[in-house]
Design an enzyme around this catalytic site. Structure first.
Site, PDB file in Angstrom:
ATOM      1  N   SER A 145       4.715 -25.364  -4.992  1.00  0.00           N
ATOM      2  CA  SER A 145       4.087 -26.505  -5.849  1.00  0.00           C
ATOM      3  C   SER A 145       2.778 -26.848  -5.143  1.00  0.00           C
ATOM      4  CB  SER A 145       5.353 -27.701  -5.648  1.00  0.00           C
ATOM      5  OG  SER A 145       4.636 -29.097  -5.991  1.00  0.00           O
ATOM      6  N   TYR A 158      11.082 -33.614  -1.350  1.00  0.00           N
ATOM      7  CA  TYR A 158      10.279 -32.531  -2.058  1.00  0.00           C
ATOM      8  C   TYR A 158       8.913 -32.115  -1.279  1.00  0.00           C
ATOM      9  CZ  TYR A 158       8.763 -29.761  -6.322  1.00  0.00           C
ATOM     10  OH  TYR A 158       8.491 -28.859  -7.206  1.00  0.00           O
TER      11      TYR A 158
HETATM   12  N1  LIG Z   1       7.985 -27.698 -13.666  1.00  0.00           N
HETATM   13  C1  LIG Z   1       7.126 -27.859 -12.935  1.00  0.00           C
HETATM   14  O1  LIG Z   1       6.194 -29.052 -13.138  1.00  0.00           O
HETATM   15  C2  LIG Z   1       7.122 -27.515 -11.516  1.00  0.00           C
HETATM   16  C3  LIG Z   1       5.657 -27.878 -10.754  1.00  0.00           C
HETATM   17  C4  LIG Z   1       5.792 -27.184  -9.348  1.00  0.00           C
HETATM   18  C5  LIG Z   1       6.674 -26.348  -9.036  1.00  0.00           C
HETATM   19  N2  LIG Z   1       7.794 -26.023  -9.485  1.00  0.00           N
HETATM   20  C6  LIG Z   1       8.716 -25.301  -9.017  1.00  0.00           C
HETATM   21  O2  LIG Z   1       9.258 -24.342  -9.984  1.00  0.00           O
HETATM   22  C7  LIG Z   1      10.633 -24.026  -9.665  1.00  0.00           C
HETATM   23  C8  LIG Z   1      11.315 -23.969 -11.004  1.00  0.00           C
HETATM   24  O3  LIG Z   1      11.576 -25.098 -11.387  1.00  0.00           O
HETATM   25  P1  LIG Z   1      11.447 -25.285 -12.951  1.00  0.00           P
HETATM   26  O4  LIG Z   1      10.294 -26.108 -13.257  1.00  0.00           O
HETATM   27  O5  LIG Z   1      11.530 -23.908 -13.918  1.00  0.00           O
HETATM   28  O6  LIG Z   1      12.537 -26.419 -13.444  1.00  0.00           O
HETATM   29  P2  LIG Z   1      14.317 -25.891 -13.744  1.00  0.00           P
HETATM   30  O7  LIG Z   1      15.064 -27.182 -13.440  1.00  0.00           O
HETATM   31  O8  LIG Z   1      14.186 -25.256 -15.191  1.00  0.00           O
HETATM   32  O9  LIG Z   1      14.651 -24.477 -12.885  1.00  0.00           O
HETATM   33  C9  LIG Z   1      15.030 -24.637 -11.482  1.00  0.00           C
HETATM   34  C10 LIG Z   1      16.142 -23.695 -11.331  1.00  0.00           C
HETATM   35  O10 LIG Z   1      16.634 -23.666 -10.100  1.00  0.00           O
HETATM   36  C11 LIG Z   1      18.221 -23.354 -10.371  1.00  0.00           C
HETATM   37  N3  LIG Z   1      18.644 -23.964  -9.003  1.00  0.00           N
HETATM   38  C12 LIG Z   1      18.997 -25.107  -8.594  1.00  0.00           C
HETATM   39  N4  LIG Z   1      19.458 -25.252  -7.552  1.00  0.00           N
HETATM   40  C13 LIG Z   1      19.932 -23.919  -7.386  1.00  0.00           C
HETATM   41  C14 LIG Z   1      20.775 -23.352  -6.274  1.00  0.00           C
HETATM   42  N5  LIG Z   1      21.198 -24.044  -5.270  1.00  0.00           N
HETATM   43  N6  LIG Z   1      21.059 -22.126  -6.309  1.00  0.00           N
HETATM   44  C15 LIG Z   1      20.330 -21.165  -7.486  1.00  0.00           C
HETATM   45  N7  LIG Z   1      19.689 -21.840  -8.244  1.00  0.00           N
HETATM   46  C16 LIG Z   1      19.535 -23.229  -8.289  1.00  0.00           C
HETATM   47  C17 LIG Z   1      18.310 -24.470 -11.427  1.00  0.00           C
HETATM   48  O11 LIG Z   1      19.811 -23.966 -11.881  1.00  0.00           O
HETATM   49  C18 LIG Z   1      17.265 -23.716 -12.310  1.00  0.00           C
HETATM   50  O12 LIG Z   1      17.659 -22.692 -13.134  1.00  0.00           O
HETATM   51  C19 LIG Z   1      11.299 -25.107  -8.772  1.00  0.00           C
HETATM   52  O13 LIG Z   1      11.252 -24.494  -7.286  1.00  0.00           O
HETATM   53  C20 LIG Z   1      10.294 -26.313  -8.866  1.00  0.00           C
HETATM   54  O14 LIG Z   1       9.913 -26.700  -7.486  1.00  0.00           O
HETATM   55  C21 LIG Z   1       7.893 -26.657 -11.050  1.00  0.00           C
END
Ligand SMILES: NC(=O)c1ccc[n+]([C@@H]2O[C@H](COP(=O)([O-])OP(=O)(O)OC[C@H]3O[C@@H](n4cnc5c(N)ncnc54)[C@H](O)[C@@H]3O)[C@@H](O)[C@H]2O)c1
Length: 257
Positions: A145, A158
């Site tokens: 991130s 986080y």
């Molecule tokens: N969306 C954003 O703006 C953003 C920005 C920076 C970083 N991220 C990172 O991107 C990644 C994906 O997030 P996203 O935005 O797609 O959100 P999201 O909530 O759709 O995806 C997160 C996924 O991780 C899974 N997950 C959570 N805990 C878990 C576990 N213990 N075991 C297996 N799976 C698990 C959830 O079920 C979900 O499918 C994350 O690491 C998040 O920190 C997202």
């Protein structure tokens, strides 16, 4: 560019939604077979599987909680058993919990660090062990991130986890390089996914955020997936220990008042 990953096998954690789902589908379109990991949404994982199979690639769907060591080992073992190996690991699963620093509970600290840092650590360890035994190269991509570098007040857990991921990636690039295993981070800014549900529903907050983004919009999961496909391909063979920021210019946006 189709076919860049033909014959490769990839695990994408948390690929039942959001960025993880887009990455799994994109890697499949490039020719890879996939292990789709989900924690609690089998219907989302099934949707990912259908999209992968529509590209002609194979998909193995597994329920695995990355915070549990035995689950991380099972993910790697099943990839080898059912798909004949595993070349690419995308550590995408992540959670966030907001709270003032002085209110953070041990339970929330453990939940965030266990998924976002410990899970990445031990799943990568299981992935690397099998590659070393087989004397095969490989590639790890962590979905980190912008908050591996930039402050995010009220999300200290986080930031601690993603900051740890930044240093872990640099350290492992050195330790794993001689084995032909690369590791890089992708640092997304604000991407339209379920993790941002409350932000997307709060118009004033969303407008304030967009003012900070030079490209004046949120990013798309497919854009993060395109970068992941590049980093997983031979075209990125000489890249390791780096973080690729994908944020519409958010991190460099500073104005003198
Ligand atoms: N969306 C954003 O703006 C953003 C920005 C920076 C970083 N991220 C990172 O991107 C990644 C994906 O997030 P996203 O935005 O797609 O959100 P999201 O909530 O759709 O995806 C997160 C996924 O991780 C899974 N997950 C959570 N805990 C878990 C576990 N213990 N075991 C297996 N799976 C698990 C959830 O079920 C979900 O499918 C994350 O690491 C998040 O920190 C997202």
């Amino acid at each position: 560019m189709p076919g860049r990953l033909t014959g490769k096998v990839a695990i994408v954690t948390g690929s039942s939604s959001g960025i993880g789902q887009a990455i799994a589908v994109r890697l499949a379109r490039e020719g890879a077979h996939l292990v789709v990991d989900y924690r609690s949404h089998p219907e989302g994982a099934d949707d990912t599987r259908k999209q992968i199979e529509a590209t002609g690639s194979r998909a193995v769907v597994l329920q695995a909680d990355v915070a549990k060591l035995e689950d991380t080992r099972r993910l790697v073992d099943e990839a080898w058993k059912q798909l004949g190996g595993c070349d690419i690991l995308v550590n995408n699963a992540g959670i966030e919990k907001g709270a003032d620093f002085w209110e953070v509970t041990e339970e929330d600290y453990d939940a965030v660090l266990d998924v976002n840092l410990k899970g990445v650590f031990f799943l990568s360890q299981a992935f690397v062990r099998r590659l070393r035994e087989a004397r095969r190269p490989g590639c790890i991509i962590n979905i980190s991130s912008v908050h591996e570098e930039m402050a995010f007040p009220h999300f200290s857990t986080y930031c601690a986890a993603k900051g740890g991921l930044r240093m872990l990636t640099r350290d492992l690039a050195v330790e794993l390089g001689p084995a032909g295993i690369t590791i890089n981070n992708i640092a997304p800014g604000a991407i339209e996914t379920p993790i941002n549900k409350s932000l997307l529903e709060d118009k004033p907050k969303l407008e304030a955020l967009l003012k900070n983004i030079p490209l004046a919009r949120m990013g798309k999961s497919e854009e993060v997936a395109a970068l992941t496909a590049f980093l997983a391909s031979e075209e990125a063979a000489y890249i390791t220990g780096s973080t690729y920021v994908i944020d519409g210019g958010l991190m460099v946006n500073y104005h003198e008042q």
